[in-house]
Design an enzyme around this catalytic site. Structure first.
Site, PDB file in Angstrom:
ATOM      1  N   GLY A   1     -65.573 -82.667  37.265  1.00 59.12           N
ATOM      2  CA  GLY A   1     -65.578 -83.476  36.050  1.00 59.12           C
ATOM      3  C   GLY A   1     -65.048 -84.872  36.327  1.00 59.12           C
ATOM      4  O   GLY A   1     -65.795 -85.780  36.731  1.00 59.12           O
TER       5      GLY A   1
ATOM      6  N   LYS B   1     -69.632 -85.977  31.871  1.00 60.51           N
ATOM      7  CA  LYS B   1     -69.148 -85.953  30.478  1.00 60.51           C
ATOM      8  C   LYS B   1     -69.575 -87.239  29.768  1.00 60.51           C
ATOM      9  O   LYS B   1     -70.733 -87.639  29.879  1.00 60.51           O
ATOM     10  CB  LYS B   1     -67.626 -85.743  30.468  1.00 60.51           C
ATOM     11  CG  LYS B   1     -67.208 -84.505  31.272  1.00 60.51           C
ATOM     12  CD  LYS B   1     -65.803 -84.057  31.009  1.00 60.51           C
ATOM     13  CE  LYS B   1     -65.483 -82.838  31.874  1.00 60.51           C
ATOM     14  NZ  LYS B   1     -64.222 -82.197  31.552  1.00 60.51           N
TER      15      LYS B   1
ATOM     16  N   HIS C   1     -69.561 -74.655  28.270  1.00 63.21           N
ATOM     17  CA  HIS C   1     -68.370 -75.375  28.748  1.00 63.21           C
ATOM     18  C   HIS C   1     -67.240 -75.224  27.733  1.00 63.21           C
ATOM     19  O   HIS C   1     -67.491 -75.201  26.521  1.00 63.21           O
ATOM     20  CB  HIS C   1     -68.715 -76.856  28.967  1.00 63.21           C
ATOM     21  CG  HIS C   1     -67.636 -77.569  29.716  1.00 63.21           C
ATOM     22  ND1 HIS C   1     -66.484 -78.009  29.112  1.00 63.21           N
ATOM     23  CD2 HIS C   1     -67.525 -77.890  31.024  1.00 63.21           C
ATOM     24  CE1 HIS C   1     -65.715 -78.580  30.017  1.00 63.21           C
ATOM     25  NE2 HIS C   1     -66.318 -78.520  31.193  1.00 63.21           N
TER      26      HIS C   1
ATOM     27  N   SER D   1     -60.080 -79.670  37.886  1.00 65.81           N
ATOM     28  CA  SER D   1     -59.252 -80.567  38.705  1.00 65.81           C
ATOM     29  C   SER D   1     -59.665 -80.607  40.173  1.00 65.81           C
ATOM     30  O   SER D   1     -58.807 -80.734  41.056  1.00 65.81           O
ATOM     31  CB  SER D   1     -57.762 -80.196  38.598  1.00 65.81           C
ATOM     32  OG  SER D   1     -57.306 -80.410  37.294  1.00 65.81           O
TER      33      SER D   1
ATOM     34  N   GLU E   1     -64.367 -71.653  35.304  1.00 70.49           N
ATOM     35  CA  GLU E   1     -63.642 -72.863  34.929  1.00 70.49           C
ATOM     36  C   GLU E   1     -62.400 -72.492  34.125  1.00 70.49           C
ATOM     37  O   GLU E   1     -62.457 -72.391  32.890  1.00 70.49           O
ATOM     38  CB  GLU E   1     -64.556 -73.724  34.046  1.00 70.49           C
ATOM     39  CG  GLU E   1     -65.731 -74.294  34.784  1.00 70.49           C
ATOM     40  CD  GLU E   1     -65.839 -75.775  34.490  1.00 70.49           C
ATOM     41  OE1 GLU E   1     -65.797 -76.552  35.443  1.00 70.49           O
ATOM     42  OE2 GLU E   1     -65.918 -76.136  33.306  1.00 70.49           O
TER      43      GLU E   1
HETATM   44  P1  PGA Z   1     -62.188 -81.793  35.696  1.00 70.71           P
HETATM   45  O1  PGA Z   1     -63.273 -81.187  34.701  1.00 70.71           O
HETATM   46  O2  PGA Z   1     -62.802 -81.834  37.055  1.00 70.71           O
HETATM   47  O3  PGA Z   1     -61.931 -83.155  35.120  1.00 70.71           O
HETATM   48  O4  PGA Z   1     -60.990 -80.913  35.615  1.00 70.71           O
HETATM   49  C1  PGA Z   1     -63.965 -80.032  35.034  1.00 70.71           C
HETATM   50  C2  PGA Z   1     -64.804 -79.618  33.880  1.00 70.71           C
HETATM   51  O5  PGA Z   1     -64.495 -79.941  32.727  1.00 70.71           O
HETATM   52  O6  PGA Z   1     -65.814 -78.942  34.081  1.00 70.71           O
END
Ligand code: PGA
Length: 267
Positions: free
Chosen positions: A238, A11, A96, A217, A167
């Site tokens: 993420g 990100k 996304h 997560s 997701e």
């Molecule tokens: P996260 O994000 O692992 O922080 O939950 C996953 C994502 O946004 O693809």
């Protein structure tokens, strides 16, 4: 057998020195042949620098981008698939939920998939239900719509070249908040559902060969349980791809599961 895949989607977490440091550390830890694919998706401004590091290492880790525009030319502020390809990008995240929440539609995802395929980039198409849809029993309807519209008009060769990411928006950590991953059983059920939609649109052969990864997560604790599910082929990470300390256990879990699975396959 489907080759496991771990994707680190960084990100906008890491300024350039940290992104470069992360890539270098990852490569120094992952020497030797892996039984899985590892993809690093830095931010656009970090992409060229991380590309150089990955290239110098002989590409144990593949480069991914977090988005692309569906065209090229007069599109100020966008990034094209041709530009990504020229940098050595192999995978591109599409659809996304953070982009969908800013107006990205399934139609746009469809155009972007086509742009990627035209330049031989592998689209990672994200689909997922949000909290309201989940509570209203609309999870599968939402995912069906994302798949039907997002993959509209693709042929069997196209679909064989893509990765799907399930997701659930309700499980995405969104900046470190205290959110839980889907249980392995729930995630696996949704992956089976996605596979069944692919089978009905394309074929059983394609449905059983396409890679479907889970994101939301994921960390070193949840990764082994998720990866042991038969329909979960990998993880999209993420928040835990901000630091090597958090990311490495996920890669190690995937490597372990891949080795166990390959030793279970007969000659
Ligand atoms: P996260 O994000 O692992 O922080 O939950 C996953 C994502 O946004 O693809």
């Amino acid at each position: 057998m489907r080759r496991p895949l771990v994707i680190g989607a960084q990100k906008l977490f890491l300024p350039l020195p940290d992104a470069v440091g992360f890539a270098s550390q990852l490569l120094s830890t992952l020497s030797g042949p892996l039984s899985l694919d590892v993809v690093l998706c830095p931010s656009f401004v970090n992409l060229a620098h991380v590309a150089e590091i990955l290239r110098a290492s002989g590409s144990v880790v593949s480069l991914g981008a977090q988005n692309v525009h569906f065209s090229r030319g007069d599109y100020t502020g966008q990034v094209s698939s041709v530009e990504l390809k020229a940098l050595g990008v192999e995978y591109v995240l599409l659809g996304h939920s953070e982009l969908r929440s800013e107006g990205e539609t399934n139609g746009m995802v469809n155009h972007k998939i086509r742009a990627c395929l035209a330049d031989e980039l592998i689209p990672i198409v994200c689909v997922g239900d949000n909290q309201n849809q989940r509570e209203s029993g609309l999870s599968k309807a939402t995912i069906s719509r994302d798949l039907d519209d997002g993959l509209y008009g693709l042929n069997t060769a196209d679909i064989s070249s893509i990765v799907i990411a399930y997701e659930p928006v309700w499980a995405i950590r969104a900046g470190g908040e205290n959110t839980s991953a889907a249980t392995p059983e729930v995630a696996n059920e949704m992956h089976d559902f996605i596979r069944s939609r692919i089978a009905s649109h394309f074929s059983m052969t394609i449905a059983s060969s396409i890679r479907i990864v889970y994101g939301g997560s994921v960390d070193g604790v949840t990764a082994p349980y998720l990866l042991r599910q038969p329909s979960i082929d990998g993880l999209l990470v993420g928040t835990a791809s901000r630091s090597i300390r958090e990311f490495l256990p996920v890669v190690e879990a995937a490597q372990e599961v891949a080795l166990v699975d390959s030793s279970a396959v007969g000659p």
